[in-house]
Design an enzyme around this catalytic site. Structure first.
Site, PDB file in Angstrom:
ATOM      1  N   TYR A 198      -1.745  -0.379  11.103  1.00  0.00           N
ATOM      2  CA  TYR A 198      -1.963  -1.031   9.806  1.00  0.00           C
ATOM      3  C   TYR A 198      -0.750  -0.807   8.893  1.00  0.00           C
ATOM      4  CZ  TYR A 198      -3.338  -1.387   4.904  1.00  0.00           C
ATOM      5  OH  TYR A 198      -3.356  -1.672   3.552  1.00  0.00           O
ATOM      6  N   THR A 236       0.815  -1.215   0.000  1.00  0.00           N
ATOM      7  CA  THR A 236       0.000   0.000   0.000  1.00  0.00           C
ATOM      8  C   THR A 236       0.850   1.267   0.000  1.00  0.00           C
ATOM      9  OG1 THR A 236      -1.514   1.269   1.393  1.00  0.00           O
ATOM     10  CG2 THR A 236      -0.135  -0.327   2.531  1.00  0.00           C
ATOM     11  N   ASP A 237       0.287   2.352  -0.545  1.00  0.00           N
ATOM     12  CA  ASP A 237       0.978   3.652  -0.493  1.00  0.00           C
ATOM     13  C   ASP A 237       1.113   4.149   0.947  1.00  0.00           C
ATOM     14  OD1 ASP A 237      -1.693   4.361  -0.017  1.00  0.00           O
ATOM     15  OD2 ASP A 237      -1.817   5.833  -1.629  1.00  0.00           O
ATOM     16  N   GLU A 238       0.311   3.589   1.865  1.00  0.00           N
ATOM     17  CA  GLU A 238       0.360   4.075   3.258  1.00  0.00           C
ATOM     18  C   GLU A 238       1.709   3.805   3.928  1.00  0.00           C
ATOM     19  OE1 GLU A 238      -3.025   3.591   5.771  1.00  0.00           O
ATOM     20  OE2 GLU A 238      -4.414   3.831   4.115  1.00  0.00           O
ATOM     21  N   LYS A 252       2.290  -3.376   7.581  1.00  0.00           N
ATOM     22  CA  LYS A 252       2.439  -3.617   6.138  1.00  0.00           C
ATOM     23  C   LYS A 252       3.872  -3.286   5.714  1.00  0.00           C
ATOM     24  CE  LYS A 252      -0.239  -4.454   3.242  1.00  0.00           C
ATOM     25  NZ  LYS A 252      -0.627  -5.776   2.654  1.00  0.00           N
ATOM     26  N   PRO A 262     -20.619  10.242   8.186  1.00  0.00           N
ATOM     27  CA  PRO A 262     -19.630  10.717   9.167  1.00  0.00           C
ATOM     28  C   PRO A 262     -18.270  11.065   8.547  1.00  0.00           C
ATOM     29  CG  PRO A 262     -19.797   8.324   9.246  1.00  0.00           C
ATOM     30  CD  PRO A 262     -20.740   8.768   8.177  1.00  0.00           C
TER      31      PRO A 262
HETATM   32  P1  NAD Z   1     -10.076  -6.955   2.360  1.00  0.00           P
HETATM   33  O1  NAD Z   1     -10.092  -6.569   3.803  1.00  0.00           O
HETATM   34  O2  NAD Z   1     -11.299  -6.725   1.532  1.00  0.00           O
HETATM   35  O3  NAD Z   1      -9.725  -8.515   2.216  1.00  0.00           O
HETATM   36  C1  NAD Z   1      -8.692  -9.123   2.932  1.00  0.00           C
HETATM   37  C2  NAD Z   1      -8.822 -10.622   2.698  1.00  0.00           C
HETATM   38  O4  NAD Z   1      -7.745 -11.276   3.383  1.00  0.00           O
HETATM   39  C3  NAD Z   1     -10.115 -11.220   3.252  1.00  0.00           C
HETATM   40  O5  NAD Z   1     -10.654 -12.134   2.323  1.00  0.00           O
HETATM   41  C4  NAD Z   1      -9.678 -11.923   4.528  1.00  0.00           C
HETATM   42  O6  NAD Z   1     -10.509 -13.021   4.884  1.00  0.00           O
HETATM   43  C5  NAD Z   1      -8.288 -12.367   4.138  1.00  0.00           C
HETATM   44  N1  NAD Z   1      -7.406 -12.578   5.296  1.00  0.00           N
HETATM   45  C6  NAD Z   1      -7.188 -11.727   6.337  1.00  0.00           C
HETATM   46  N2  NAD Z   1      -6.309 -12.261   7.205  1.00  0.00           N
HETATM   47  C7  NAD Z   1      -5.970 -13.470   6.706  1.00  0.00           C
HETATM   48  C8  NAD Z   1      -5.081 -14.481   7.131  1.00  0.00           C
HETATM   49  N3  NAD Z   1      -4.399 -14.355   8.258  1.00  0.00           N
HETATM   50  N4  NAD Z   1      -4.956 -15.588   6.368  1.00  0.00           N
HETATM   51  C9  NAD Z   1      -5.647 -15.730   5.214  1.00  0.00           C
HETATM   52  N5  NAD Z   1      -6.517 -14.802   4.767  1.00  0.00           N
HETATM   53  C10 NAD Z   1      -6.665 -13.675   5.491  1.00  0.00           C
HETATM   54  O7  NAD Z   1      -8.799  -6.244   1.747  1.00  0.00           O
HETATM   55  P2  NAD Z   1      -8.554  -5.522   0.350  1.00  0.00           P
HETATM   56  O8  NAD Z   1      -9.016  -4.124   0.446  1.00  0.00           O
HETATM   57  O9  NAD Z   1      -9.020  -6.391  -0.734  1.00  0.00           O
HETATM   58  O10 NAD Z   1      -6.940  -5.475   0.356  1.00  0.00           O
HETATM   59  C11 NAD Z   1      -6.183  -6.549  -0.167  1.00  0.00           C
HETATM   60  C12 NAD Z   1      -4.717  -6.210  -0.098  1.00  0.00           C
HETATM   61  O11 NAD Z   1      -4.461  -5.002  -0.830  1.00  0.00           O
HETATM   62  C13 NAD Z   1      -4.184  -5.974   1.303  1.00  0.00           C
HETATM   63  O12 NAD Z   1      -2.908  -6.521   1.396  1.00  0.00           O
HETATM   64  C14 NAD Z   1      -4.119  -4.444   1.426  1.00  0.00           C
HETATM   65  O13 NAD Z   1      -3.134  -4.048   2.332  1.00  0.00           O
HETATM   66  C15 NAD Z   1      -3.778  -4.067  -0.004  1.00  0.00           C
HETATM   67  N6  NAD Z   1      -4.231  -2.731  -0.425  1.00  0.00           N
HETATM   68  C16 NAD Z   1      -5.522  -2.352  -0.233  1.00  0.00           C
HETATM   69  C17 NAD Z   1      -5.942  -1.104  -0.700  1.00  0.00           C
HETATM   70  C18 NAD Z   1      -7.366  -0.619  -0.530  1.00  0.00           C
HETATM   71  O14 NAD Z   1      -7.636   0.558  -0.795  1.00  0.00           O
HETATM   72  N7  NAD Z   1      -8.311  -1.453  -0.120  1.00  0.00           N
HETATM   73  C19 NAD Z   1      -5.023  -0.249  -1.342  1.00  0.00           C
HETATM   74  C20 NAD Z   1      -3.696  -0.687  -1.508  1.00  0.00           C
HETATM   75  C21 NAD Z   1      -3.327  -1.949  -1.054  1.00  0.00           C
HETATM   76  O1  DAU Z   2      -4.123   4.133   0.547  1.00  0.00           O
HETATM   77  C1  DAU Z   2      -4.361   2.760   0.488  1.00  0.00           C
HETATM   78  C2  DAU Z   2      -5.155   2.354   1.702  1.00  0.00           C
HETATM   79  O2  DAU Z   2      -6.451   2.893   1.534  1.00  0.00           O
HETATM   80  C3  DAU Z   2      -5.214   0.855   1.925  1.00  0.00           C
HETATM   81  O3  DAU Z   2      -3.923   0.381   2.166  1.00  0.00           O
HETATM   82  C4  DAU Z   2      -6.132   0.522   3.109  1.00  0.00           C
HETATM   83  O4  DAU Z   2      -6.266  -0.873   3.247  1.00  0.00           O
HETATM   84  C5  DAU Z   2      -7.491   1.132   2.843  1.00  0.00           C
HETATM   85  O5  DAU Z   2      -8.332   0.925   3.958  1.00  0.00           O
HETATM   86  C6  DAU Z   2      -7.370   2.635   2.566  1.00  0.00           C
HETATM   87  O6  DAU Z   2      -6.999   3.364   3.760  1.00  0.00           O
HETATM   88  P1  DAU Z   2      -7.690   4.756   4.133  1.00  0.00           P
HETATM   89  O7  DAU Z   2      -7.552   4.963   5.576  1.00  0.00           O
HETATM   90  O8  DAU Z   2      -7.242   5.841   3.219  1.00  0.00           O
HETATM   91  O9  DAU Z   2      -9.218   4.383   3.713  1.00  0.00           O
HETATM   92  P2  DAU Z   2     -10.618   4.637   4.428  1.00  0.00           P
HETATM   93  O10 DAU Z   2     -11.669   4.213   3.453  1.00  0.00           O
HETATM   94  O11 DAU Z   2     -10.679   4.087   5.799  1.00  0.00           O
HETATM   95  O12 DAU Z   2     -10.653   6.223   4.539  1.00  0.00           O
HETATM   96  C7  DAU Z   2     -10.481   7.069   3.415  1.00  0.00           C
HETATM   97  C8  DAU Z   2     -10.510   8.499   3.925  1.00  0.00           C
HETATM   98  O13 DAU Z   2     -11.830   8.794   4.397  1.00  0.00           O
HETATM   99  C9  DAU Z   2      -9.583   8.751   5.089  1.00  0.00           C
HETATM  100  O14 DAU Z   2      -9.067  10.074   4.989  1.00  0.00           O
HETATM  101  C10 DAU Z   2     -10.495   8.655   6.307  1.00  0.00           C
HETATM  102  C11 DAU Z   2     -11.815   9.178   5.789  1.00  0.00           C
HETATM  103  N1  DAU Z   2     -13.039   8.602   6.406  1.00  0.00           N
HETATM  104  C12 DAU Z   2     -13.161   7.245   6.454  1.00  0.00           C
HETATM  105  C13 DAU Z   2     -14.250   6.659   7.041  1.00  0.00           C
HETATM  106  C14 DAU Z   2     -14.388   5.165   7.109  1.00  0.00           C
HETATM  107  C15 DAU Z   2     -14.030   9.437   6.900  1.00  0.00           C
HETATM  108  O15 DAU Z   2     -13.921  10.679   6.833  1.00  0.00           O
HETATM  109  N2  DAU Z   2     -15.119   8.856   7.467  1.00  0.00           N
HETATM  110  C16 DAU Z   2     -15.277   7.509   7.596  1.00  0.00           C
HETATM  111  O16 DAU Z   2     -16.299   7.065   8.157  1.00  0.00           O
END
Ligand code: NAD
Ligand code: DAU
Length: 335
Positions: free
Chosen positions: A147, A123-125, A151, A202
């Site tokens: 988180y 992730t970019d985070e 990562k 929210p």
């Molecule tokens: P998600 O939370 O929707 O899914 C995570 C999946 O991993 C689920 O199916 C869960 O059951 C499985 N899992 C969790 N712990 C596990 C374990 N210990 N063993 C086996 N399976 C397990 O997540 P997502 O948003 O699809 O993200 C997937 C990947 O991409 C992650 O590595 C996340 O860090 C990365 N990522 C997410 C985002 C985003 O914006 N969502 C952005 C950049 C990178």
């Molecule tokens: O940047 C990549 C990441 O993006 C991934 O690695 C993470 O898995 C994914 O959860 C996401 O992280 P963020 O914290 O950026 O995503 P989130 O959807 O939780 O929040 C996006 C923005 O919105 C952040 O600035 C927080 C804000 N937010 C979020 C929620 C859930 C609100 O203002 N209100 C809310 O209720």
């Protein structure tokens, strides 16, 4: 290719699995623990395909990983498995440490034992927050939350396996994903479903935090591209084409759902909240990948998907998610 896709029942992992089976003819075995975020129904479209199989298990469990490798005889492991919600990592970091540190270690050992290519989805985070400019693969790691810190730790472990053991590893770091099948704890699906139900929307703090949005189909495409064309030992960023302030995203959702502006409510800010993410993708673009979906169009399609796919989110919104919402936001959702 024969792939072991860990975490393939989640939002992006299932997008990747569907894409690889349906569009590339790959053979895919998914290994997933099925946490609250893992949904087998995300794989419904490919569940009956002979080139697809599902194994339930945790990546930190060496026996489960060995069984999945035995089942699928993969040439490569693609690891999506993670705890992914920043707010949950602040409230309860335990699972983040075990899945990201121990889980990644177990998978790397299995890749080493069976001489498999290994791609870590990251992730970019891990770069932290940036006020101006954009992060490249050379930017220092400066994660802010449990988180992103765990990562980043997993990324470092992956790189150590390349340097120490010569394991052919790749890391692909994505920006904020959105699209169908995203669990409604995340900003976009949470706001869409709350808007449609008449719940309040929210917004944390002033809502002027900026995120770099990428459609999940584009991120899944980037991961496939890096797997096929990336140089072992390298990191590739994959950012979306558009950056938006949270308030802009929420106002657009209000417009698209026909909700009321008065539903928007500013609530307490997230502790340690990163102000802005921005990711340069020049390195992966040089391999021939380009993102296809612009945010405006992708958001509209996403709102339509949530409107039309109540079968998918109703069991979530009427289940444990309600208790999570009450703990996190101090109020109940509309029935
Ligand atoms: P998600 O939370 O929707 O899914 C995570 C999946 O991993 C689920 O199916 C869960 O059951 C499985 N899992 C969790 N712990 C596990 C374990 N210990 N063993 C086996 N399976 C397990 O997540 P997502 O948003 O699809 O993200 C997937 C990947 O991409 C992650 O590595 C996340 O860090 C990365 N990522 C997410 C985002 C985003 O914006 N969502 C952005 C950049 C990178
Ligand atoms: O940047 C990549 C990441 O993006 C991934 O690695 C993470 O898995 C994914 O959860 C996401 O992280 P963020 O914290 O950026 O995503 P989130 O959807 O939780 O929040 C996006 C923005 O919105 C952040 O600035 C927080 C804000 N937010 C979020 C929620 C859930 C609100 O203002 N209100 C809310 O209720």
């Amino acid at each position: 290719m024969r792939l072991l896709v860990c975490g393939g029942a989640g939002f992006i992992g299932s997008t990747f699995a569907r894409q690889r089976v349906s569009e590339h003819g790959d053979d895919v075995t998914v290994l997933d623990k099925l946490t609250y975020a893992g949904r087998e129904e995300n794989l419904r479209e490919i569940a009956e395909e002979p080139r697809f199989r599902f194994v339930r298990g945790a990546i930190e469990d060496p026996d489960a990983v060995a069984a999945a490798i035995e089942t699928g005889s993969p040439e490569a492991i693609v690891n999506f498995a993670a705890e992914t919600h920043v707010d949950r990592s602040i409230a309860e970091p335990d699972a983040f440490v075990s899945t990201h540190a121990l889980g990644t270690y177990v998978l790397l050992e299995a890749a080493r034992e069976h001489s498999l290519r290994y791609l870590q989805v990251s992730t970019d985070e891990v770069y932290g927050s940036i006020e101006q400019g954009t992060f490249t693969e050379q930017s220092p790691l400066a994660p802010s939350s449990p988180y992103s810190a765990t990562k980043a730790g997993a990324d470092l472990l992956v790189q150590s396996y390349f340097h120490t053991y010569g394991l052919p590893t790749l890391i692909c770091r994505g920006s904020n994903n959105y699209g169908p099948y995203q669990y409604p704890e995340k900003l976009i699906p949470l706001m869409i479903l709350n808007a449609l139900h008449g719940d309040s929307l929210p917004v944390y703090g002033d809502g002027m935090q900026v995120r770099n949005w990428i459609h999940a189909s584009d991120f899944a495409g980037a991961i496939g591209h890096v797997l096929g064309h990336g140089q072992p030992g390298e990191v590739y960023n994959a950012g979306g084409p558009d950056e938006e302030a949270n308030m802009t995203v929420v106002s657009r959702i209000v417009e698209l759902t026909g909700a009321q502006e008065s539903q928007v409510e500013h609530v307490s800010d997230r502790p340690g909240h990163d102000r802005r993410y921005s990711l340069s993708s020049e390195k992966v673009r040089a391999l021939g990948w380009v993102p296809r979906v612009r945010f405006d169009e992708g958001l509209e399609q996403t709102v339509t998907w949530y409107r039309e796919n109540t079968w998918w989110w109703e069991p979530i919104r009427s289940g444990d998610y309600r208790a999570y919402y009450e703990r996190q936001y101090g109020r109940s959702l509309q029935p």
